[in-house]
Write an enzyme that holds these catalytic residues in place. Structure first.
Site, PDB file in Angstrom:
ATOM      1  N   SER A  96      36.678 -41.481  27.694  1.00  0.00           N
ATOM      2  CA  SER A  96      35.825 -41.251  26.681  1.00  0.00           C
ATOM      3  C   SER A  96      36.291 -41.083  25.455  1.00  0.00           C
ATOM      4  CB  SER A  96      34.857 -40.048  26.995  1.00  0.00           C
ATOM      5  OG  SER A  96      34.228 -40.202  27.886  1.00  0.00           O
ATOM      6  N   LYS A 264      38.622 -34.548  20.737  1.00  0.00           N
ATOM      7  CA  LYS A 264      37.935 -35.455  21.564  1.00  0.00           C
ATOM      8  C   LYS A 264      38.575 -35.479  23.065  1.00  0.00           C
ATOM      9  CE  LYS A 264      34.637 -38.008  22.781  1.00  0.00           C
ATOM     10  NZ  LYS A 264      34.752 -37.415  24.028  1.00  0.00           N
ATOM     11  N   THR A 265      37.752 -35.323  24.041  1.00  0.00           N
ATOM     12  CA  THR A 265      38.255 -35.410  25.258  1.00  0.00           C
ATOM     13  C   THR A 265      37.938 -36.949  26.134  1.00  0.00           C
ATOM     14  OG1 THR A 265      36.145 -34.592  26.124  1.00  0.00           O
ATOM     15  CG2 THR A 265      37.957 -32.823  25.616  1.00  0.00           C
ATOM     16  N   GLY A 266      38.788 -37.090  27.322  1.00  0.00           N
ATOM     17  CA  GLY A 266      38.394 -38.150  28.003  1.00  0.00           C
ATOM     18  C   GLY A 266      38.679 -37.743  29.446  1.00  0.00           C
TER      19      GLY A 266
END
Length: 325
Positions: A96, A264-266
């Site tokens: 993501s 921002k993570t993923g």
């Protein structure tokens, strides 16, 4: 032909070494962030000293052994240009994390080619969300009314809304359009090939939908502090990053609580070798020059969950190697 010709022309004035030389980061003035003043970062940053670099490698090797996985990490001090890294040029899946880059591409498209785009209403049918309703907390609520790209950016960056990410991609020509954006800003490594949820399907050696810690950190630094985006668009993007509701146990947990963070993570999940990452721009108290931290992880064995504590510990190690802790 690239979808971003104007951007490509604008970037030609920046030397290739500034954008792509090793881990060096070319950063322009930091503008639009609260409490910040202009920061002229070195066009060719220095690498870490042998002492800090050796300690970072030792720390992360030990962490990998205890974690039974792989770690890729980069830290860039935008005040000094100093950089540190570990497995910096190895590929990891975006997951993501791609949404912050897609949002930046849409902001640029709106500013340079489609005036008013950020306020246009994007509509879809419930059937378009097949396979994504469980990971789309905000777009699910707006199926009847649609959302503007500005709202989609907010949902994609702050809540990691999966369908919002796909709708942002549609504004720039799909995954290929985002890859074109990467190339236009000088990133020859990062690529997106599939939309959500298929882009999270990853196996070791897979190149689709991947980047490297070095490429992600450099491009992220350019978008959040450089001149690629208009000052107002850059401030808007950073504002969404600061408002992120995901990743409290990742980079944010590895640095002091009084530091300002936009991230921002993923996450790929256990069925995708437990891949998990986080990308952040961080302001220590009293400092106008932020640092960028990029951390990527995957497990050696499949069907194994990720570990947020590993990401947090890696963030701590990066900050220490940069001399900020």
């Amino acid at each position: 032909m690239t979808r971003f010709p104007r951007l490509r022309l604008a970037i030609t004035a920046v030397t290739a070494s500034a954008l792509l030389g090793g881990l060096a980061c070319a950063a322009g003035a930091v503008a639009g962030e609260e409490g910040s003043t202009s920061v002229a970062a070195a066009r060719t940053g220095s690498t870490s000293s042998s002492g800090s670099g050796s300690e970072l490698r030792r720390t992360l090797r030990e962490l990998e052994e205890s974690y039974a996985g792989r770690i890729g990490a980069v830290g860039i001090d935008l005040g000094t240009g100093r950089t540190v890294g570990y497995r910096a040029d190895e590929r990891f899946p975006f997951n993501s994390m791609f949404k912050v880059f897609a949002c930046a591409a849409v902001l640029h498209e709106a500013r340079t080619g489609r005036p008013g785009l950020m306020d246009e209403v994007v509509r879809w049918k419930p059937s378009d969300m097949t396979g994504l309703t469980g990971n789309s907390p905000e777009t699910t609520e707006y199926t009847d009314t649609g959302m503007t790209p500005a709202q989609l950016c907010r949902a994609g960056v702050t809540k990691s809304d999966g369908f919002a990410g796909n709708m942002l991609l549609e504004q720039i020509g799909g995954p290929r359009g985002l890859t074109d954006f990467f190339r236009a800003v000088g990133d020859r490594v990062s690529r997106l090939d599939r939309p959500e949820p298929r882009l999270t399907e990853w196996q070791p050696g897979e190149k689709r939908d991947t980047t490297t810690p070095a490429a992600a950190a450099r491009t992220f630094a350019e978008l959040t502090t450089g001149s690629i985006l208009h000052t107002r668009d850059r401030a808007r993007l950073v504002g969404w990053l600061k408002a992120s509701l995901t990743g409290a146990d990742r980079i944010k947990a590895g640095i002091p609580p009084d530091w300002t963070v936009g991230n921002k993570t993923g996450t790929g999940g256990a069925s995708n070798h437990g891949t998990a990452n986080d990308l952040a721009i961080v302001w220590p108290p009293g400092s106008n020059a932020p640092i960028v931290l990029a951390v990527f992880t995957n497990r050696t064995l499949d069907d194994t969950p990720h570990d947020d504590k590993v990401i947090a510990a890696t963030a701590t190690a990066l900050a220490e190697a940069l001399g900020r802790l």
